[in-house]
Design an enzyme around this catalytic site. Structure first.
Site, PDB file in Angstrom:
ATOM      1  N   ARG A  15     -14.026   5.442 -28.166  1.00 38.98           N
ATOM      2  CA  ARG A  15     -13.659   4.031 -28.004  1.00 38.98           C
ATOM      3  C   ARG A  15     -12.326   3.832 -27.284  1.00 38.98           C
ATOM      4  O   ARG A  15     -11.996   2.715 -26.872  1.00 38.98           O
ATOM      5  CB  ARG A  15     -13.644   3.337 -29.367  1.00 38.98           C
ATOM      6  CG  ARG A  15     -15.031   2.974 -29.868  1.00 38.98           C
ATOM      7  CD  ARG A  15     -14.947   2.221 -31.176  1.00 38.98           C
ATOM      8  NE  ARG A  15     -14.679   3.102 -32.296  1.00 38.98           N
ATOM      9  CZ  ARG A  15     -14.300   2.687 -33.509  1.00 38.98           C
ATOM     10  NH1 ARG A  15     -14.096   1.399 -33.731  1.00 38.98           N
ATOM     11  NH2 ARG A  15     -14.100   3.550 -34.480  1.00 38.98           N
ATOM     12  N   GLN A  73     -12.665  23.541 -33.407  1.00 40.62           N
ATOM     13  CA  GLN A  73     -13.948  23.083 -33.938  1.00 40.62           C
ATOM     14  C   GLN A  73     -14.870  22.797 -32.757  1.00 40.62           C
ATOM     15  O   GLN A  73     -14.744  21.766 -32.099  1.00 40.62           O
ATOM     16  CB  GLN A  73     -13.770  21.832 -34.798  1.00 40.62           C
ATOM     17  CG  GLN A  73     -15.065  21.329 -35.419  1.00 40.62           C
ATOM     18  CD  GLN A  73     -14.933  19.939 -36.027  1.00 40.62           C
ATOM     19  OE1 GLN A  73     -13.973  19.221 -35.750  1.00 40.62           O
ATOM     20  NE2 GLN A  73     -15.900  19.562 -36.831  1.00 40.62           N
ATOM     21  N   GLY A  78     -18.548  16.939 -37.840  1.00 46.77           N
ATOM     22  CA  GLY A  78     -18.074  16.236 -39.021  1.00 46.77           C
ATOM     23  C   GLY A  78     -16.804  16.816 -39.599  1.00 46.77           C
ATOM     24  O   GLY A  78     -16.356  17.911 -39.255  1.00 46.77           O
ATOM     25  N   GLY A 137     -14.728   5.027 -45.937  1.00 50.91           N
ATOM     26  CA  GLY A 137     -15.513   5.485 -47.074  1.00 50.91           C
ATOM     27  C   GLY A 137     -15.059   4.757 -48.321  1.00 50.91           C
ATOM     28  O   GLY A 137     -13.860   4.528 -48.523  1.00 50.91           O
ATOM     29  N   ARG A 338      23.026   7.021 -14.485  1.00 52.44           N
ATOM     30  CA  ARG A 338      22.133   8.172 -14.500  1.00 52.44           C
ATOM     31  C   ARG A 338      22.792   9.341 -15.249  1.00 52.44           C
ATOM     32  O   ARG A 338      23.949   9.259 -15.675  1.00 52.44           O
ATOM     33  CB  ARG A 338      21.772   8.549 -13.071  1.00 52.44           C
ATOM     34  CG  ARG A 338      20.925   7.485 -12.363  1.00 52.44           C
ATOM     35  CD  ARG A 338      20.734   7.799 -10.899  1.00 52.44           C
ATOM     36  NE  ARG A 338      20.080   9.092 -10.700  1.00 52.44           N
ATOM     37  CZ  ARG A 338      20.053   9.729  -9.530  1.00 52.44           C
ATOM     38  NH1 ARG A 338      20.659   9.207  -8.462  1.00 52.44           N
ATOM     39  NH2 ARG A 338      19.440  10.891  -9.429  1.00 52.44           N
ATOM     40  N   ASN A 382      39.957   0.758  -7.924  1.00 51.77           N
ATOM     41  CA  ASN A 382      39.116  -0.356  -7.491  1.00 51.77           C
ATOM     42  C   ASN A 382      38.229   0.151  -6.358  1.00 51.77           C
ATOM     43  O   ASN A 382      38.722   0.514  -5.296  1.00 51.77           O
ATOM     44  CB  ASN A 382      39.978  -1.536  -7.021  1.00 51.77           C
ATOM     45  CG  ASN A 382      39.148  -2.789  -6.848  1.00 51.77           C
ATOM     46  OD1 ASN A 382      38.107  -2.771  -6.202  1.00 51.77           O
ATOM     47  ND2 ASN A 382      39.630  -3.893  -7.407  1.00 51.77           N
ATOM     48  N   ALA A 385      32.841  -3.092  -2.764  1.00 50.67           N
ATOM     49  CA  ALA A 385      31.423  -3.376  -2.595  1.00 50.67           C
ATOM     50  C   ALA A 385      30.869  -2.644  -1.378  1.00 50.67           C
ATOM     51  O   ALA A 385      31.509  -2.562  -0.333  1.00 50.67           O
ATOM     52  CB  ALA A 385      31.207  -4.881  -2.446  1.00 50.67           C
ATOM     53  N   ASN A 391      27.410  12.574  -1.181  1.00 49.35           N
ATOM     54  CA  ASN A 391      27.612  13.815  -1.934  1.00 49.35           C
ATOM     55  C   ASN A 391      26.614  14.912  -1.580  1.00 49.35           C
ATOM     56  O   ASN A 391      26.740  16.035  -2.059  1.00 49.35           O
ATOM     57  CB  ASN A 391      27.521  13.532  -3.436  1.00 49.35           C
ATOM     58  CG  ASN A 391      26.241  12.818  -3.821  1.00 49.35           C
ATOM     59  OD1 ASN A 391      25.700  12.028  -3.057  1.00 49.35           O
ATOM     60  ND2 ASN A 391      25.742  13.081  -5.010  1.00 49.35           N
ATOM     61  N   SER A 410      35.735  -2.296   0.993  1.00 54.14           N
ATOM     62  CA  SER A 410      34.292  -2.486   1.066  1.00 54.14           C
ATOM     63  C   SER A 410      33.668  -1.674   2.193  1.00 54.14           C
ATOM     64  O   SER A 410      34.310  -1.387   3.212  1.00 54.14           O
ATOM     65  CB  SER A 410      33.980  -3.972   1.282  1.00 54.14           C
ATOM     66  OG  SER A 410      34.443  -4.735   0.189  1.00 54.14           O
TER      67      SER A 410
END
Length: 461
Positions: A15, A73, A78, A137, A338, A382, A385, A391, A410
């Site tokens: 299922r 098995q 069963g 059962g 990371r 600092n 941006a 690397n 920047s």
């Protein structure tokens, strides 16, 4: 006496409608079978035996690290037939505890109580009262009384209409004296509607021999629910997450909405921790006092110190190396940390900034659109941006060292290996390939040229 644990994990799980063996489907980041193995670890059994069948090689490979012993098995005829396969490897004394590989939330304490109730002399069945026991059962007790002695278990498929009205169901888990269990299962017959060997038939054998048959009721329904379909798996996931959320809230953690919280590992929290909606925690995560986690964050294998704020949509993945974040740090939104990122106190990592295998000193800031990989960054730096550490040379990784109080403008590229001394400044748009001394200004870009009277090209008409 020695305790042996047998986990039945041979079924196909039709299922589930999946090529993956059922017991390897995941709940809270771990396979169903792994949950059961983890539950049994504190019991210190003499041996743990996993019965495999469908997808046996895959199941055994996935759980080999557990140290369990595997028996196969083939074919699957069963539950009684499954236990028959363990007879050659079970001793002739002690207790055998039988659990199901697709019932992942059984508690260690419940499993322990089941084994202890056996005491090498009684057959003990784990049962549960259910509003709808369809598929379970039924426990048949003497005189139909709730406190009557257990006389038999009748499988749902073989139960009469009257027996199907019984609400006490058998969970599929039991403990039995090992010597008796071995003898009983080898005497089983498959004379039933399915032509299978039912483990439950040993109850009648025990009754006939005068062996006590006890019914031990589970504390709650959730810990005995099995998984047979994606719907049941999803339901159990939410139940499990609610259980974890309630444990955290009882310890003082404030969850904005426990229905929108996911923990797939271990979460350790200090006082006054706040977690907003839809955040996901994996592996081991430690949150110090007063940490605030914004909405929609993913945090895996990280240690976050007191007072830090993780803004919305931040992704932190420490993998095996881990990530550490210092006191009062501000991370995100939309930041990515990371493995090997080690951030000091009061560090700021802003939107669309990625840090990997780098150490940042107290008060360092990289607030926008930047990359720091394999870098050692001093205090109060600092980092502008659009700036990156280059690397990787195509074969090897190289390190960038940035001293205290450095200002990187920047859109700069720092080509490693390179060192920027304390107090150095790098002009915006520079590509730095050589070391910059302490207090120096480095500018490495083409000279600006202005052409008077220049006109843009025009489209031809």
């Amino acid at each position: 006496m020695a305790l042996n644990i047998v986990i039945m994990a041979a079924g196909k799980g039709t299922r589930m409608k999946s090529a993956l063996p059922k017991v390897l489907h995941k709940l809270a980041g771990r396979s169903l079978l792994q949950h059961v193995l983890d539950c049994t670890a504190p019991l210190q059994a003499a041996q743990r035996i996993v019965i495999t069948g469908h997808g046996a090689e895959q199941v055994e490979a996935a759980t080999a690290a557990s140290g369990a012993r595997f028996v196969r098995q083939m074919p699957q005829l069963g539950t009684g037939h499954a236990i028959q396969q363990t007879v050659p490897v079970l001793p002739d004394d002690g207790t055998t505890l039988i659990l199901n590989g697709d019932v992942p939330l059984i508690r260690s304490e419940t499993a322990r109580r089941l084994a202890e109730a056996c005491s090498d002399r009684a057959l003990v069945l784990l049962t549960i009262d259910l509003a709808d026991p369809t598929g379970y059962g039924r426990i048949v007790r003497e005189g139909g009384r709730a406190d009557g002695a257990v006389q038999a278990i009748v499988e749902h498929k073989d139960a009469t209409p009257e027996q199907r009205l019984l609400r006490e169901g058998y969970t599929g888990m039991m403990a039995a004296p090992t010597a008796l269990l071995k003898r009983w299962v080898m005497a089983l017959s498959n004379n039933n509607a399915q032509g299978e060997y039912y483990l439950t038939d040993i109850v009648a054998m025990a009754v006939a021999e005068g062996v006590p048959v006890l019914g031990l009721k589970a504390a709650d329904e959730t810990e005995v629910l099995g998984v047979n379909s994606p719907l049941q798996l999803a339901d159990l996931e939410r139940r499990y997450q609610r259980r974890q959320a309630e444990t955290l809230m009882e310890a003082g953690v404030r969850l904005a909405d426990p229905a929108r919280f996911d923990l797939r590992g271990e979460l350790v929290c200090g006082q006054d921790v706040e977690i907003d909606i839809n955040s996901l925690f994996e592996g081991r995560v430690e949150l110090g006092d007063g940490v605030r986690i914004g909405a929609n964050c993913v945090i895996r294998n990280a240690r976050i110190a007191a007072g830090a704020r993780i803004h919305e949509f931040t992704h932190i993945d420490g993998e095996s190396a881990g990530v550490s974040i210092g006191e009062g740090a501000l991370i995100g939104p939309f930041a990515r940390l990371r493995p090997g990122a080690q951030l000091g106190a009061e560090v700021h990592i802003g939107n669309f900034v990625e840090v990997k295998n780098s150490q940042l000193g107290r008060g360092a800031k990289a607030n926008h659109l930047a990359y720091l990989g394999d870098a050692t960054v001093g205090e109060r730096v600092n980092y502008g941006a659009g700036s990156i550490t280059a690397n990787y040379d195509g074969a090897n990784k190289h390190r960038t060292t940035i001293g205290d109080d450095v200002h990187v403008g920047s859109n700069c590229v720092l080509v490693a290996p390179v060192t920027l001394g304390n107090g150095a400044t790098v002009g915006g748009g520079s590509t730095i390939t050589r070391d910059v001394g302490a207090g120096e200004l480095a500018v490495a870009r083409g000279r600006q040229t202005a052409v008077a009277g220049w006109k843009r090209p025009q489209k031809k008409r």
